[in-house]
Design a protein around this motif. Structure first.
Motif, PDB file in Angstrom:
ATOM      1  N   ILE A  61     -43.343  62.157  18.010  1.00 13.92           N
ATOM      2  CA  ILE A  61     -43.459  62.847  18.879  1.00 13.92           C
ATOM      3  C   ILE A  61     -43.816  62.411  20.355  1.00 13.92           C
ATOM      4  O   ILE A  61     -44.510  61.816  20.012  1.00 13.92           O
ATOM      5  N   MET A  62     -42.860  63.003  21.395  1.00 10.70           N
ATOM      6  CA  MET A  62     -43.189  62.469  22.864  1.00 10.70           C
ATOM      7  C   MET A  62     -43.053  63.693  23.906  1.00 10.70           C
ATOM      8  O   MET A  62     -42.888  64.290  23.081  1.00 10.70           O
ATOM      9  N   ASN A  63     -43.590  63.582  24.599  1.00 10.64           N
ATOM     10  CA  ASN A  63     -43.617  65.173  25.564  1.00 10.64           C
ATOM     11  C   ASN A  63     -42.894  64.006  26.067  1.00 10.64           C
ATOM     12  O   ASN A  63     -41.806  63.692  27.074  1.00 10.64           O
ATOM     13  N   SER A  64     -42.038  65.282  26.316  1.00 14.41           N
ATOM     14  CA  SER A  64     -39.948  65.682  27.500  1.00 14.41           C
ATOM     15  C   SER A  64     -40.287  65.792  29.196  1.00 14.41           C
ATOM     16  O   SER A  64     -39.645  64.861  29.056  1.00 14.41           O
ATOM     17  N   ARG A  65     -41.125  65.895  29.159  1.00 12.78           N
ATOM     18  CA  ARG A  65     -41.627  65.301  30.762  1.00 12.78           C
ATOM     19  C   ARG A  65     -41.624  63.803  30.504  1.00 12.78           C
ATOM     20  O   ARG A  65     -41.053  63.294  31.764  1.00 12.78           O
ATOM     21  N   ASN A  66     -42.283  63.320  30.572  1.00 16.04           N
ATOM     22  CA  ASN A  66     -42.756  61.556  29.804  1.00 16.04           C
ATOM     23  C   ASN A  66     -41.012  60.728  29.626  1.00 16.04           C
ATOM     24  O   ASN A  66     -41.076  60.690  30.767  1.00 16.04           O
ATOM     25  N   ILE A  67     -40.984  61.777  28.600  1.00 18.61           N
ATOM     26  CA  ILE A  67     -39.317  60.906  28.324  1.00 18.61           C
ATOM     27  C   ILE A  67     -38.140  61.051  29.879  1.00 18.61           C
ATOM     28  O   ILE A  67     -37.683  60.550  30.052  1.00 18.61           O
ATOM     29  N   GLY A  68     -38.466  62.501  30.342  1.00 21.11           N
ATOM     30  CA  GLY A  68     -37.925  62.762  31.985  1.00 21.11           C
ATOM     31  C   GLY A  68     -37.701  62.239  32.246  1.00 21.11           C
ATOM     32  O   GLY A  68     -37.001  61.503  32.873  1.00 21.11           O
ATOM     33  N   VAL A  69     -39.013  61.598  33.023  1.00 26.56           N
ATOM     34  CA  VAL A  69     -39.153  60.520  34.081  1.00 26.56           C
ATOM     35  C   VAL A  69     -38.823  59.284  33.329  1.00 26.56           C
ATOM     36  O   VAL A  69     -37.974  58.651  34.899  1.00 26.56           O
ATOM     37  N   LEU A  70     -38.905  58.700  32.299  1.00 23.83           N
ATOM     38  CA  LEU A  70     -39.143  57.481  31.940  1.00 23.83           C
ATOM     39  C   LEU A  70     -37.300  57.243  32.049  1.00 23.83           C
ATOM     40  O   LEU A  70     -36.553  55.975  32.549  1.00 23.83           O
ATOM     41  N   SER A  71     -36.356  58.288  31.451  1.00 24.93           N
ATOM     42  CA  SER A  71     -35.210  58.089  31.478  1.00 24.93           C
ATOM     43  C   SER A  71     -34.238  58.520  32.794  1.00 24.93           C
ATOM     44  O   SER A  71     -33.079  58.763  33.092  1.00 24.93           O
ATOM     45  N   ALA A  77     -42.947  60.528  40.306  1.00 24.88           N
ATOM     46  CA  ALA A  77     -42.324  61.734  39.404  1.00 24.88           C
ATOM     47  C   ALA A  77     -43.238  62.113  38.532  1.00 24.88           C
ATOM     48  O   ALA A  77     -42.981  63.622  38.410  1.00 24.88           O
ATOM     49  N   MET A  78     -44.095  61.969  37.637  1.00 22.11           N
ATOM     50  CA  MET A  78     -44.559  62.312  36.864  1.00 22.11           C
ATOM     51  C   MET A  78     -45.564  63.471  37.786  1.00 22.11           C
ATOM     52  O   MET A  78     -46.132  64.647  36.985  1.00 22.11           O
ATOM     53  N   ALA A  79     -46.406  63.145  39.428  1.00 21.47           N
ATOM     54  CA  ALA A  79     -47.036  63.779  39.874  1.00 21.47           C
ATOM     55  C   ALA A  79     -45.512  65.663  39.953  1.00 21.47           C
ATOM     56  O   ALA A  79     -46.978  66.526  40.124  1.00 21.47           O
ATOM     57  N   ALA A  80     -44.984  65.233  40.031  1.00 22.07           N
ATOM     58  CA  ALA A  80     -43.871  66.390  40.272  1.00 22.07           C
ATOM     59  C   ALA A  80     -43.305  67.433  40.075  1.00 22.07           C
ATOM     60  O   ALA A  80     -43.442  68.217  39.550  1.00 22.07           O
ATOM     61  N   ALA A  81     -43.965  66.318  37.533  1.00 21.80           N
ATOM     62  CA  ALA A  81     -43.097  67.145  36.594  1.00 21.80           C
ATOM     63  C   ALA A  81     -44.082  67.602  36.620  1.00 21.80           C
ATOM     64  O   ALA A  81     -43.333  68.807  36.038  1.00 21.80           O
ATOM     65  N   GLY A  82     -45.214  67.673  36.948  1.00 21.84           N
ATOM     66  CA  GLY A  82     -46.312  69.177  36.679  1.00 21.84           C
ATOM     67  C   GLY A  82     -46.773  69.000  35.257  1.00 21.84           C
ATOM     68  O   GLY A  82     -46.468  67.492  34.230  1.00 21.84           O
ATOM     69  N   ALA A  83     -47.857  69.467  34.643  1.00 28.05           N
ATOM     70  CA  ALA A  83     -48.896  69.196  33.654  1.00 28.05           C
ATOM     71  C   ALA A  83     -47.558  70.376  32.707  1.00 28.05           C
ATOM     72  O   ALA A  83     -47.613  71.514  32.406  1.00 28.05           O
ATOM     73  N   SER A  84     -47.662  69.888  31.351  1.00 29.96           N
ATOM     74  CA  SER A  84     -47.512  70.648  29.496  1.00 29.96           C
ATOM     75  C   SER A  84     -48.202  71.608  29.584  1.00 29.96           C
ATOM     76  O   SER A  84     -49.436  71.352  29.609  1.00 29.96           O
TER      77      SER A  84
END
Length: 185
Positions: A81-91, A15-22
Motif C-alpha cells: 500500500i502506497m500513499n497516493s500523494r507520494n506516487i502522484g508526485v513521483l509519477s 511538489a510534496m510540499a505543495a501536495a500537503g498532508a494526507s
C-alpha cells in the motif's frame, strides 16, 4: 503506459510540499491494481481481499519471495500500500504510471509509522487489514521506473514510509475505488 519522467530530489520535495498532508484516521482508496503476472498490471474498480492470499487474482502467492527460506510468498507481504500523494508526485501527476510502482493499493492516508504502527488494523471497504512489520522499500525496478532520486527519496525516511507499507488481510471483503480506508485499532 506513458513516457518515463524522473524528477530530481529538489523537484520531489517542492511538489510534496505543495501536495500537503494526507488525513490520519480516515482516507480514500484512490486506485486498486492487480498484478496477474510479473510486470503485468490490471487497474480494478473493485477487488476482493482474501485471508492468506491478499488481492484475489494477484500473483502474490504464485510469485513467491526470495526473502523466505523456502521461496514461498512472504507471509507479511500480501498487500503493498502506497500513499497516493507520494506516487502522484513521483509519477509527475500521470495516474497511468501509478501501477508501475507495483503496489495493489494507492490510498490518501498518512501511512507513516507514527500514524500506523505495526499491528494497526484498518477497514478498507468491507475488509480488514493489519499493518505488517515487514518494510516496503524501493527496489531496482522502482528506481528504473521512477528514477534514482525517487528511489533514494522513498528509502531515506523509513519512519515516513514514503514507499508505503506491507499489510495482511485479517477479514475478507470487497474494496472499491473511492471507498474509505479507516483506522479501527
Amino acid at each position: 503506459m506513458t513516457t518515463t519522467l524522473h524528477l530530481d530530489t529538489d523537484r520531489i520535495d517542492a511538489a510534496m510540499a505543495a501536495a500537503g498532508a494526507s488525513p490520519g484516521r480516515v482516507g480514500t482508496v484512490d486506485m486498486i491494481v492487480r498484478r496477474p503476472d510479473v510486470d503485468a498490471r490490471e487497474v480494478l474498480d473493485v477487488g476482493e481481499l482474501v485471508v492468506g492470499r491478499g488481492l484475489e487474482g494477484d500473483n502474490y502467492v504464485e510469485r513467491g519471495s526470495p526473502q523466505t527460506d523456502d521461496g514461498r510468498a512472504h507471509p507479511e507481504a500480501q498487500l503493498n500500500i502506497m500513499n497516493s500523494r507520494n506516487i502522484g508526485v513521483l509519477s509527475g501527476g500521470d495516474r497511468e504510471r501509478w501501477p508501475l510502482a507495483g503496489d495493489q493499493f494507492f490510498v490518501d492516508l498518512d501511512v507513516s509509522v507514527a500514524n500506523l504502527p505495526v499491528g494497526t488494523r484498518l477497514r478498507i471497504g468491507s475488509a480488514v487489514i493489519e499493518v505488517a512489520a515487514k518494510p516496503h522499500n524501493g527496489c531496482a525496478k522502482f528506481a528504473e521506473r521512477f528514477g534514482k532520486d525517487a528511489a533514494r527519496w522513498v528509502n531515506q525516511s523509513r519512519e515516513l514510509r514514503r514507499r508505503g507499507l506491507c499489510a495482511v488481510v485479517v477479514e475478507a471483503g470487497t474494496v472499491s475505488t473511492g471507498d474509505e480506508i479507516r483506522v479501527i485499532e
